[in-house]
Design an enzyme around this catalytic site. Sequence first.
Site, short mmCIF file in Angstrom:
data_model
loop_
_atom_site.label_atom_id
_atom_site.label_comp_id
_atom_site.label_asym_id
_atom_site.label_seq_id
_atom_site.Cartn_x
_atom_site.Cartn_y
_atom_site.Cartn_z
N GLU A 1 0.83 -1.20 0.00
CA GLU A 1 0.00 0.00 0.00
C GLU A 1 0.87 1.25 0.00
OE1 GLU A 1 -3.56 1.98 2.74
OE2 GLU A 1 -1.94 0.85 3.70
N CYS B 1 -4.96 -2.94 3.73
CA CYS B 1 -4.51 -2.59 5.08
C CYS B 1 -5.66 -2.57 6.09
CB CYS B 1 -3.78 -1.25 5.02
SG CYS B 1 -2.69 -0.92 6.44
N LYS C 1 -9.92 1.45 -1.53
CA LYS C 1 -9.92 1.17 -0.10
C LYS C 1 -11.28 1.53 0.46
CE LYS C 1 -6.96 1.72 3.98
NZ LYS C 1 -5.70 2.33 4.49
#
Length: 285
Positions: free
Chosen positions: A44, A153, A119
């Site tokens: 990321e 993440c 995300k």
Amino acid sequence: MKLRVSAVQYHLHTIRKFDEFRDRVTHYVKTAAEFEADFVLFPELFTTQLMSIGNEKGEALDIKQLPQFTEQYKALFTGLAQQTGMHLIGGTHIIEENDNLYNTAFLFYPDGTIAEQRKLHITPTEVKEWNMAAGSQLQVFPTEKGNIAILICYDIEFPEIVRMARARGADVIFCPSCTDDRHGFHRVRYSCHARTIENQVYVVTTGTVGSLPTVDFMRGNFGQAAVITPNDVPFPPAGILAEGEINNDMIITADLDLELLYQIREKGSVTTWRDRRTDLYPDWS
């Protein structure tokens, strides 16, 4: 079905031009190609390295200027995927749409196709300091080696979204990450392990290492790549198929056997997916 995965512990350092970024990415991809990987995962926010190129005053670029590299970034990874015949998960890159910034993972297929996953869960720092917007859709990507999902993440810390990915057919979850200290690293790492147990899937994760001294919020990085399995008899007892050395510039490679997943889902020591009590709580499919 078997597939080979590589995960890059990408070393961040100050650069002066895009060509330096291109050379480094190419090095990692060619290394994975020498191991005959099917999938390569980058971390990321690793393209924040491009912000260190700076402006005419020698100051680091602002996060809002990072999308200007999007076409070069896509062209680089598309070309490498086509040349090597591998699926490349190009970490995440910041894109702009309708005046909003999105932290976005891209999947580059060997045939030149590009798919993306934004995300879904945005950290307080991303909201406060970068004014990042959240994605609104979960994607499951079909490939000739099986179905995969990409959760970025913080996303992996939310069990519901991984349940959805599993219900939609994902057998491997790729989790590109960027954490600046041990606390953040272990939040992501422990969540990855939990998700493999809950959903009887593989998780491949990696993070940034090194430092960008001129780029705000990228000065500290604590990362380690790992290929994580459910905790059951066919797999390593700790659920770790492979892992890198913490904070080292390196790449790891491991083979995933999807047939083992299908076997433990049917007759493993525990059958967590089959034994869900959807009469008591929602089925997130």
